[in-house]
Design an enzyme around this catalytic site. Structure first.
Site, PDB file in Angstrom:
ATOM      1  N   ASP A 257       0.812  -1.227   0.000  1.00 23.80           N
ATOM      2  CA  ASP A 257       0.000   0.000   0.000  1.00 23.80           C
ATOM      3  C   ASP A 257       0.842   1.272   0.000  1.00 23.80           C
ATOM      4  O   ASP A 257       0.572   2.217   0.750  1.00 23.80           O
ATOM      5  CB  ASP A 257      -0.960   0.024   1.196  1.00 23.80           C
ATOM      6  CG  ASP A 257      -2.031  -1.050   1.100  1.00 23.80           C
ATOM      7  OD1 ASP A 257      -2.078  -1.760   0.082  1.00 23.80           O
ATOM      8  OD2 ASP A 257      -2.816  -1.189   2.045  1.00 23.80           O
TER       9      ASP A 257
ATOM     10  N   ASP B 205      -0.648  -4.526  -3.767  1.00 19.93           N
ATOM     11  CA  ASP B 205      -1.612  -3.436  -3.955  1.00 19.93           C
ATOM     12  C   ASP B 205      -0.962  -2.080  -3.698  1.00 19.93           C
ATOM     13  O   ASP B 205      -1.550  -1.204  -3.055  1.00 19.93           O
ATOM     14  CB  ASP B 205      -2.813  -3.607  -3.014  1.00 19.93           C
ATOM     15  CG  ASP B 205      -3.512  -4.945  -3.167  1.00 19.93           C
ATOM     16  OD1 ASP B 205      -3.448  -5.525  -4.264  1.00 19.93           O
ATOM     17  OD2 ASP B 205      -4.118  -5.424  -2.187  1.00 19.93           O
TER      18      ASP B 205
END
Length: 320
Positions: free
Chosen positions: A159, A182
């Site tokens: 992230d 991600d």
């Protein structure tokens, strides 16, 4: 005598008012210098925010000297028309080390730099979250609109870059972004031009959460998708929310990109709604024939529209 004293008092009050107004005006500057050695206007980002007038209609430039700034920085929502300029990504580094599992912090409070203001530009610096791999750890969190990052490095693991604000628009140019899982995620519309996107683990690059009624989510144009040593199985993206929109146009993809390209986040229903596509991919990871059947190969016209800032941002050519 009383009148004379009153006159003197009134004169002193008037003088004090002038002094205060002058001091207040001097507090706000159009050129601000941050230097940790004390030779600038201030030594930290937090101090620099106090020199910028709220809701001003003029431009302010903040010059950031070389140094490692261990700060949790917030650019507040009442600031706009500000450009932050570092001395280069290798010289000016903003860093912090929060991760989601510290005191049950959760993902969204882990940021190193959070930009709530709009019409803000960052140039020539690094934003890093150097927390160990113990959970989500955001380096950059954007909330504002009309944000631009030029020649910036974003360093982290899971992230790394969170582009929040489902009607907000962000542009990354000539940037370096690294991470594990991600590491580019969120609902904003974001254009990545001539950026290096570097995977540090077998996982996923993007996790868009584009709203259903927003035409464009993430657009990567002329980027390079690279990987660290030993990384061999990376997906272009998976949908954090059902209508995730992500396209790659004229991007180089190294061999770590899996042939199928896209993942449905273990929910076949996402295949009916996610908006994933490519055009002109090159390199050993470019496998148009083997891509997931529910992803889209763009036409030249679609690729041209997807990389036109006036189209995807619906704003003037200042972003081109």
């Amino acid at each position: 005598m009383f009148k004379k004293r009153l006159t003197v008092v009134m004169a002193l009050l008037a003088l004090l008012w002038v002094v205060c107004m002058t001091a207040s005006a001097a507090e706000y500057k159009r050129e601000i210098h941050i230097n940790p050695d004390g030779s600038g206007d201030c030594t930290t980002f937090a101090e620099a925010m106090e020199y910028i007038r709220a809701y001003m209609d003029y431009d302010v430039t903040v010059h950031i000297a070389p140094g490692i700034y261990k700060e949790k920085v917030v650019v507040p929502s009442w600031l706009r028309n500000v450009t932050f300029i570092g001395a280069g990504p290798d010289s000016t580094v903003i860093t912090y080390d929060h991760h989601a599992n510290i005191d049950k912090m959760g993902t969204f409070r882990t940021y190193t730099l959070k930009c709530e203001g709009s019409d803000i530009t960052f140039r020539d610096l690094t934003i890093e979250n150097n927390a160990p791999r113990l959970g989500q750890a955001v380096a950059l969190h954007t909330e504002g609109d009309h944000l631009r990052f030029v020649n910036c490095h974003f360093l982290g693991n899971q992230d790394t870059v969170f582009t929040a604000g489902d009607r907000c628009r962000v542009c990354f140019e000539d940037c370096y972004i690294e991470g594990t899982t991600d590491f580019i995620f969120g609902p904003a519309t974001a254009l990545f031009r001539h950026c290096d996107i570097v995977s540090k683990a077998d996982s996923y690059i993007t996790a868009a959460s584009t709203p259903a009624d927003v035409a464009y989510g993430y657009v990567f144009e002329n980027c390079r998708l690279l990987a660290g040593e030993g990384v061999e199985k990376v997906y272009l993206g998976r949908p954090w929310r059902p209508y995730a929109s992500t396209v790659f146009v004229n991007c180089y993809m190294d061999s770590h990109i899996v042939p199928t390209g896209w993942h449905n986040w273990n929910d076949p229903a996402n295949e009916q709604t996610a908006r994933y596509g490519e055009y002109g991919s090159t390199g050993p990871g470019a496998n148009a024939e083997q891509r997931a059947s529910w992803a889209h190969q763009l036409t030249p016209e679609e690729a041209a529209a997807a990389t036109d800032p006036a189209t995807i941002f619906a704003i003037s050519s200042v972003w081109q």
